[in-house]
Write an enzyme that holds these catalytic residues in place. Structure first.
Site, PDB file in Angstrom:
ATOM      1  NE  ARG A  79      -2.700  -1.618   3.404  1.00  0.00           N
ATOM      2  CZ  ARG A  79      -3.097  -2.855   3.716  1.00  0.00           C
ATOM      3  NH1 ARG A  79      -3.904  -3.521   2.894  1.00  0.00           N
ATOM      4  NH2 ARG A  79      -2.728  -3.434   4.825  1.00  0.00           N
ATOM      5  CG  PHE A 116     -10.491  -8.251  -6.300  1.00  0.00           C
ATOM      6  CD1 PHE A 116     -11.442  -9.268  -6.288  1.00  0.00           C
ATOM      7  CD2 PHE A 116      -9.819  -7.973  -7.491  1.00  0.00           C
ATOM      8  CE1 PHE A 116     -11.712 -10.004  -7.445  1.00  0.00           C
ATOM      9  CE2 PHE A 116     -10.086  -8.704  -8.647  1.00  0.00           C
ATOM     10  CZ  PHE A 116     -11.036  -9.722  -8.630  1.00  0.00           C
ATOM     11  CB  ALA A 167     -13.800  -7.802  -9.489  1.00  0.00           C
ATOM     12  CB  CYS A 219      -2.544 -13.793  -1.994  1.00  0.00           C
ATOM     13  SG  CYS A 219      -4.285 -14.147  -2.263  1.00  0.00           S
TER      14      CYS A 219
HETATM   15  N1  SAH Z   1      -6.936  -5.238  -1.157  1.00  0.00           N
HETATM   16  C1  SAH Z   1      -7.588  -5.641   0.072  1.00  0.00           C
HETATM   17  C2  SAH Z   1      -7.642  -7.139   0.256  1.00  0.00           C
HETATM   18  C3  SAH Z   1      -8.380  -7.873  -0.833  1.00  0.00           C
HETATM   19  S1  SAH Z   1      -8.766  -9.532  -0.420  1.00  0.00           S
HETATM   20  C4  SAH Z   1      -6.875  -4.950   1.247  1.00  0.00           C
HETATM   21  O1  SAH Z   1      -5.795  -4.345   1.051  1.00  0.00           O
HETATM   22  O2  SAH Z   1      -7.384  -5.017   2.360  1.00  0.00           O
HETATM   23  C5  SAH Z   1      -9.759 -10.030  -1.760  1.00  0.00           C
HETATM   24  C6  SAH Z   1     -11.157  -9.456  -1.787  1.00  0.00           C
HETATM   25  O3  SAH Z   1     -11.797  -9.911  -2.976  1.00  0.00           O
HETATM   26  C7  SAH Z   1     -12.087  -9.870  -0.662  1.00  0.00           C
HETATM   27  O4  SAH Z   1     -12.492  -8.725   0.043  1.00  0.00           O
HETATM   28  C8  SAH Z   1     -13.285 -10.546  -1.345  1.00  0.00           C
HETATM   29  O5  SAH Z   1     -14.529 -10.195  -0.750  1.00  0.00           O
HETATM   30  C9  SAH Z   1     -13.197  -9.987  -2.734  1.00  0.00           C
HETATM   31  N2  SAH Z   1     -13.768 -10.783  -3.818  1.00  0.00           N
HETATM   32  C10 SAH Z   1     -13.750 -12.127  -4.013  1.00  0.00           C
HETATM   33  N3  SAH Z   1     -14.321 -12.455  -5.182  1.00  0.00           N
HETATM   34  C11 SAH Z   1     -14.723 -11.295  -5.757  1.00  0.00           C
HETATM   35  C12 SAH Z   1     -15.381 -10.973  -6.998  1.00  0.00           C
HETATM   36  N4  SAH Z   1     -15.716 -11.920  -7.868  1.00  0.00           N
HETATM   37  N5  SAH Z   1     -15.607  -9.680  -7.257  1.00  0.00           N
HETATM   38  C13 SAH Z   1     -15.271  -8.705  -6.375  1.00  0.00           C
HETATM   39  N6  SAH Z   1     -14.655  -8.958  -5.210  1.00  0.00           N
HETATM   40  C14 SAH Z   1     -14.393 -10.230  -4.909  1.00  0.00           C
END
Ligand code: SAH
Length: 410
Positions: free
Chosen positions: A226, A242, A292, A354
């Protein structure tokens, strides 16, 4: 097991012995901590689940001391390569103290209102235990039966070392079944926070729900990414895909992005992200609950192609097993292709994976494929990994899982 009991070490000669098949011992001598069921020749003595055992080569040479679990594919987790080092409370105390010292003295992650990973399983020589600190609270995740059996000892030692207000146990989906664990989420020491815990990261405040949030509540492994992203955010229109509770989105806004939109499929995450933005007085950030892939596709169709100065992509783990690797690679390709289409010329892509099964080379190749398909040049400016409080063990490269590439899309 009580602390007193586990303080009484058994000499290694009295322990059950697990004999490794010929030609399978090399990685174990090299301190890889997992002995799989398929690599075992035989077990001598009565090795109960959770019990301490000695691991020996086919020729009877001592390799390590470990903890046995007949219900797991990882049949023995190895913890010590010295014959006289018993796996008792004194040993765990020393390892926990080491882990705490790294975060506090080496990394300086000692802000009482801050958050960090205190114990990272194999990377801190305690395979099966993860501990995150959120201000005065600790959240533990247990991924091995033997550690679950010793939870009382670990709780006692964590209280002694960290003096937390409380310790809360979280279990990861699927792990309980894979290891035969019979534990459930809940407090294992001290109080339980009644409200989300407020933590500070780089002068931003985030609320973390340690009881119901994803993982242990917050993606601490992305802290340094970040920060690295923030360097490029000034003046740009940013899309954080996401976004979870707004980790990157808020950091981009604070760094001077002209506008930030975060998208996540989870309504709960989006609600928390909005409240985090308000908590920090950040006005130019909006969040939307959506899938997404559909969202990015629709934005491009609605004439937003090339409309963003920066897109951040931090999807969940697409590859949980090697057998799902191909599908995962296609998922990453599709997400990155959609993202690149939304980026203006000379814009920035911050893209993460990840999935430990996806290598850095695989990930770079995906960007190469996207460049070819989209006709855009992609220059990788930084190839990053997980934050330093999630160290990588040189003896167990499976501990390296996070990739975060920052690229210019020409
Ligand atoms: N960038 C964030 C962490 C992301 S973790 C941070 O820094 O805190 C991944 C995220 O993807 C989760 O919050 C989950 O809810 C979301 N996610 C999973 N599948 C998804 C989809 N198809 N579309 C949108 N979000 C999704």
């Amino acid at each position: 097991m009580s602390v007193a009991e586990s303080l009484r070490p058994a000499p290694s000669s009295m322990l059950p012995r697990v004999i490794v098949k010929r030609r399978r011992a090399r990685p174990l001598f090299a301190r890889h901590p997992w002995l799989f069921a398929g690599s075992i020749e035989r077990v001598e003595g009565d090795a109960a689940d959770g019990a301490e055992v000695v691991v020996e080569s086919h020729d009877g040479e001592f390799i390590a001391r470990g903890l046995y679990n007949g219900q797991s594919q990882i049949r023995v987790r190895l913890y010590s390569w010295q014959p006289d080092q018993a796996l008792d409370a004194a040993c765990w105390r020393a390892r926990l103290a080491d882990a705490v010292r790294l975060r506090r003295d080496v990394l300086g992650l000692d802000d009482p209102a801050g958050a960090c990973r205190l114990v990272f399983s194999e990377a801190d020589a305690i395979s099966g235990l993860v501990v995150d600190r959120y201000g005065p609270w600790l959240v533990a995740q247990v991924t091995s039966l033997a550690i679950a059996e010793r939870l009382g000892v670990f709780t006692h030692l964590l209280v002694e070392l960290c003096r937390p207000r409380g310790i809360y146990l979280r279990t990861e989906r699927g792990v309980a079944a894979a290891e035969g664990l019979r534990i459930s989420d809940g407090p294992i020491g001290g109080d339980v926070p009644v409200e989300p815990v407020r933590i500070t990261e780089d002068d931003l405040v985030y609320e973390v729900d340690i009881r119901t949030g994803q993982k242990t509540g917050f993606y601490l492994d992305q802290r340094e990414n970040r920060r690295a992203m923030a360097r490029y955010a000034r003046g740009r229109r940013v899309l954080d895909v996401f976004c979870y509770t707004g980790g990157f989105a808020l950091a981009a806004a604070r760094a001077g992005a002209s506008e930030v939109l975060g998208v996540d499929v989870s309504e709960a995450a989006v609600a928390a992200a909005r409240s985090n933005a308000a908590l920090n007085g950040l006005g130019a950030v909006r969040f939307e609950a959506a899938d997404a892939f559909e969202f990015m596709h629709e934005r491009a169709a609605e004439g937003e192609a090339g409309g963003y100065g920066m897109v951040i992509l931090d999807p969940p783990k697409f590859a949980r097993h090697t057998r799902s690797l191909d599908a995962a690679l296609r998922g990453y390709h599709r997400a990155n292709r959609l993202a690149v289409d939304l980026i203006e010329p000379d814009g920035i892509l911050v893209t993460c994976s990840c999935s430990g099964h996806v290598s850095r080379a695989d990930f770079a190749a995906i960007l190469g494929g996207v460049a070819e398909e989209s006709g855009r040049s992609i220059q990788i400016l930084a190839e990053r990994g997980q934050a330093a409080d999630h160290p990588v063990s040189a003896s167990c490269l499976e501990t390296s899982y996070l990739k975060c590439f920052i690229a210019r899309v020409v």
